[in-house]
Design a protein around this motif. Sequence first.
Motif, PDB file in Angstrom:
ATOM      1  N   SER A  93      37.100 -12.415   2.435  1.00  0.00           N
ATOM      2  CA  SER A  93      36.708 -13.744   2.774  1.00  0.00           C
ATOM      3  C   SER A  93      35.319 -13.283   2.129  1.00  0.00           C
ATOM      4  N   ARG A  94      34.876 -13.465   3.513  1.00  0.00           N
ATOM      5  CA  ARG A  94      33.151 -13.718   3.598  1.00  0.00           C
ATOM      6  C   ARG A  94      32.730 -13.102   1.847  1.00  0.00           C
ATOM      7  N   ALA A  95      32.435 -11.038   1.977  1.00  0.00           N
ATOM      8  CA  ALA A  95      32.847 -10.981   0.599  1.00  0.00           C
ATOM      9  C   ALA A  95      33.247 -11.853  -0.218  1.00  0.00           C
ATOM     10  N   SER A  96      34.392 -12.077  -0.576  1.00  0.00           N
ATOM     11  CA  SER A  96      34.481 -13.051  -1.525  1.00  0.00           C
ATOM     12  C   SER A  96      33.215 -13.860  -2.276  1.00  0.00           C
ATOM     13  N   ILE A  97      32.921 -14.513  -1.360  1.00  0.00           N
ATOM     14  CA  ILE A  97      32.180 -15.905  -1.223  1.00  0.00           C
ATOM     15  C   ILE A  97      30.896 -15.069  -2.133  1.00  0.00           C
ATOM     16  N   PHE A  98      30.610 -13.805  -1.185  1.00  0.00           N
ATOM     17  CA  PHE A  98      28.912 -13.383  -1.816  1.00  0.00           C
ATOM     18  C   PHE A  98      28.749 -13.279  -2.559  1.00  0.00           C
ATOM     19  N   ILE A  99      30.263 -11.992  -3.703  1.00  0.00           N
ATOM     20  CA  ILE A  99      30.219 -12.122  -4.727  1.00  0.00           C
ATOM     21  C   ILE A  99      30.127 -12.484  -4.915  1.00  0.00           C
TER      22      ILE A  99
END
Length: 169
Positions: A93-99
Amino acid sequence: MPLSAVAIALFISVLFGGNQVASKIALQQFPPMLCAALAFTLSSISLLVYAWFTDTEWQVPDPIIWRLHIISAILFVLFNATALIGLQFTLASRASIFIAMHPLFVVLFNYFTPGREPIGWQKLSGLGVIIAGVITVFSDRLSSWSEVSWLGDSLMLLASALLGLIILH
């Protein structure tokens, strides 16, 4: 807008949103670079099938185009390696936000290119919304991030910047 276009846009959004989750699951079984190799192989097969169905003719590009392709390939490999390695150290979920922050980098990098676009108040307000959204989402965890999470989040932010470069290139 036709209903088919809406359906296609929703389908692509679901694929884009689920990419980090699917990658996180795949990383439990395969090392990052094997995941990247599998993704390249599947996308190459998809492009070949598309070209076959649309009767697209193959032609050898000019030498200048080859150089641009090589730069694109290097950026794409760096993006995938950074994102897949970073994903091992953070939540999907954090990775999706950063991408999803890549438009921020597109605007910033575009400002520093020779034919740059000026950053007006609309772009500045959009960038502010991106930054405020990320701070809001992560505000409850800013003080409790572990070193592993910092590493993963930093790599995902770098991957987002690389995606911004790929888009501009």
